[in-house]
Design a protein around this motif. Structure first.
Motif, mmCIF file in Angstrom:
data_model
loop_
_atom_site.group_PDB
_atom_site.id
_atom_site.type_symbol
_atom_site.label_atom_id
_atom_site.label_comp_id
_atom_site.label_asym_id
_atom_site.label_seq_id
_atom_site.Cartn_x
_atom_site.Cartn_y
_atom_site.Cartn_z
ATOM 1 N N HIS A 279 6.190 18.727 0.208
ATOM 2 C CA HIS A 279 5.471 18.249 1.398
ATOM 3 C C HIS A 279 4.545 17.090 1.048
ATOM 4 N N LEU A 280 5.134 16.100 0.471
ATOM 5 C CA LEU A 280 4.361 14.917 0.072
ATOM 6 C C LEU A 280 3.753 14.269 1.318
ATOM 7 N N PRO A 281 2.443 14.064 1.338
ATOM 8 C CA PRO A 281 1.828 13.414 2.514
ATOM 9 C C PRO A 281 2.321 11.976 2.670
ATOM 10 N N SER A 282 2.026 11.397 3.821
ATOM 11 C CA SER A 282 2.426 10.007 4.075
ATOM 12 C C SER A 282 1.688 9.071 3.123
ATOM 13 N N GLU A 283 2.192 7.854 3.040
ATOM 14 C CA GLU A 283 1.560 6.836 2.187
ATOM 15 C C GLU A 283 0.079 6.659 2.575
ATOM 16 N N SER A 284 -0.181 6.585 3.876
ATOM 17 C CA SER A 284 -1.570 6.394 4.330
ATOM 18 C C SER A 284 -2.435 7.572 3.933
ATOM 19 N N PRO B 188 4.536 23.433 -6.605
ATOM 20 C CA PRO B 188 5.485 24.130 -5.733
ATOM 21 C C PRO B 188 4.893 24.360 -4.346
ATOM 22 N N HIS B 189 5.766 24.386 -3.360
ATOM 23 C CA HIS B 189 5.340 24.601 -1.983
ATOM 24 C C HIS B 189 4.545 25.904 -1.860
ATOM 25 N N GLY B 190 3.448 25.846 -1.142
ATOM 26 C CA GLY B 190 2.655 27.050 -0.926
ATOM 27 C C GLY B 190 1.486 27.175 -1.881
ATOM 28 N N HIS B 191 1.476 26.340 -2.917
ATOM 29 C CA HIS B 191 0.372 26.394 -3.878
ATOM 30 C C HIS B 191 -0.613 25.264 -3.577
ATOM 31 N N PRO B 192 -1.886 25.488 -3.831
ATOM 32 C CA PRO B 192 -2.854 24.403 -3.608
ATOM 33 C C PRO B 192 -2.599 23.242 -4.573
ATOM 34 N N VAL B 193 -2.766 22.033 -4.069
ATOM 35 C CA VAL B 193 -2.489 20.841 -4.881
ATOM 36 C C VAL B 193 -3.792 20.375 -5.518
ATOM 37 N N HIS B 194 -3.770 20.273 -6.835
ATOM 38 C CA HIS B 194 -4.954 19.799 -7.558
ATOM 39 C C HIS B 194 -4.578 18.616 -8.432
ATOM 40 N N LEU B 195 -5.531 17.722 -8.626
ATOM 41 C CA LEU B 195 -5.306 16.627 -9.577
ATOM 42 C C LEU B 195 -5.354 17.196 -10.983
ATOM 43 N N LYS B 196 -4.465 16.657 -11.861
ATOM 44 C CA LYS B 196 -4.471 17.163 -13.245
ATOM 45 C C LYS B 196 -5.419 16.347 -14.090
ATOM 46 N N ASN C 126 1.834 12.384 -7.792
ATOM 47 C CA ASN C 126 2.387 13.201 -8.869
ATOM 48 C C ASN C 126 1.957 14.658 -8.738
ATOM 49 N N ALA C 127 0.714 14.854 -8.315
ATOM 50 C CA ALA C 127 0.217 16.226 -8.157
ATOM 51 C C ALA C 127 1.007 16.961 -7.068
ATOM 52 N N TYR C 128 1.282 16.262 -5.965
ATOM 53 C CA TYR C 128 2.066 16.893 -4.887
ATOM 54 C C TYR C 128 3.478 17.194 -5.350
ATOM 55 N N LEU C 129 4.075 16.245 -6.067
ATOM 56 C CA LEU C 129 5.471 16.417 -6.471
ATOM 57 C C LEU C 129 5.617 17.519 -7.522
ATOM 58 N N SER C 130 4.587 17.785 -8.251
ATOM 59 C CA SER C 130 4.709 18.783 -9.313
ATOM 60 C C SER C 130 4.130 20.136 -8.908
#
Lengths: 115, 216
Positions: free
Chosen positions: B19-24, A107-115, A101-105
């Protein structure tokens, strides 16, 4: 990144292949070695769990590839962590969804953090 | 475009570029963050381990051990008698080499190492095991048909040479000392180490050459 396997036959044809095709593969071995050193489980436990996961993959006729090997290593590590720590399988599933969910929400280019 | 539509477009755009990473990779991320939270691993330790084993360690340490054994008979004697202590003299002792046996090739003996159960390997000396070492094909055939496996690596072993296959475990791993190449009397330890291939320390290489670069 994808999960496409590479053929391991014949053996020598893979001689120059990198030990890790993707970073997550190295991270599994790093976590396993660290947890053995910490004493969460023994090297024997790791070897047995990995051997069992490899045998199961072989019984399912999964391809004899490095990708399959690291899948087995991941399964073995998840099982050992669930058996030897307070982290259980449901926690792993939930956290995996949190990351997705964190990756999907994000935007590209921004660091991905858990909410 | 309505506000609703433009918000939908933004969402689709974000999705496509997420850029969703792979399942693994997602499962590994989940596991690592949980282990860090519980104080069971430190993310800096994991990063340092990955960096060291991806780029630095490789088989260089093993090659150093072999070259030292070739040039220093006392060291070789200690290595054959008590490999972990001899490895520790060079600062290379790790969890994967705490129980290590060194086996030596001769004109009459060739040693080949395998792990039939999984992939036990002296990785603090040789780096991460090569892909073929982890393959079911190698793990089963190395014991059943070692000469056939060696042929795949371009190694023909004379019939009168005995092949000894060593099955590694988590509690006992192996390092092969290959034979020192001829015409290398004037070479020092550092130069000799460059002739030692990773595969020669596992046993899928045999006759090292004085003019080849090792560490393949």
């Amino acid at each position: 990144m994808n999960d496409q396997p590479a053929s391991l036959k014949p053996l020598a044809s893979t001689d120059g292949m990198a030990a890790f095709e993707e970073p997550w593969q190295a991270e599994i071995l790093a976590m396993a070695d660290t947890l053995v050193q910490r004493g969460l489980f023994t090297a024997n436990c790791w070897s047995d769990a990995l051997g069992l996961a490899i045998k199961e993959a072989n019984d399912r006729n999964e391809p004899d590839t490095q990708y399959t090997y690291y899948q087995c290593a991941l399964i073995a590590l998840e099982r050992l962590v669930a058996a030897h720590s307070v982290i259980k399988s449901a926690d792993m599933t939930e956290r995996r969804m949190d990351w997705e969910n964190a990756y999907l929400s994000t935007p590209h280019g921004h660091p991905v953090h858990l909410k | 475009m309505s506000e609703h539509d433009s918000s939908k477009v933004v969402k689709i755009h974000e999705h496509l570029h997420s850029h969703l990473p792979s399942e693994s990779a997602l499962r590994v991320k989940a596991l690592e963050t949980l282990l860090v939270e519980k104080g069971l691993v430190d993310s800096r330790t994991i990063d340092a381990w990955v960096e060291a084993y991806t780029d630095e360690i490789g088989p260089k340490r093993g090659a150093h051990v072999v070259a030292k054994a070739w040039t220093d008979p006392d060291y070789k004697r200690r290595l054959m008698e008590d490999a972990p202590s001899a490895i520790d003299e060079l600062g290379y002792l790790g969890t994967a080499t705490a129980h290590l046996k060194v086996v030596e090739n001769t004109d009459k003996i060739h040693n080949l190492v395998v792990c039939t159960l999984c992939s036990c390997y002296p990785f603090s000396l040789l780096g991460i095991a090569p892909a073929w070492y982890k393959a079911a094909a190698y793990r089963s055939r190395a014991v059943r048909d070692p000469r056939g496996v060696l042929k795949e690596f371009g190694i023909e072993i004379d019939d009168e040479v005995e092949i000894r296959v060593w099955d590694s475990t988590a509690e006992l791993r192996y390092l092969v000392i290959p034979q020192r190449p001829d015409d290398t009397d004037d070479m020092d330890e550092a130069s000799l180490a460059k002739l030692v291939t990773r595969n020669s320390m596992i046993g899928t290489d045999r006759d090292l050459k004085p003019d080849t670069q090792g560490l393949r």
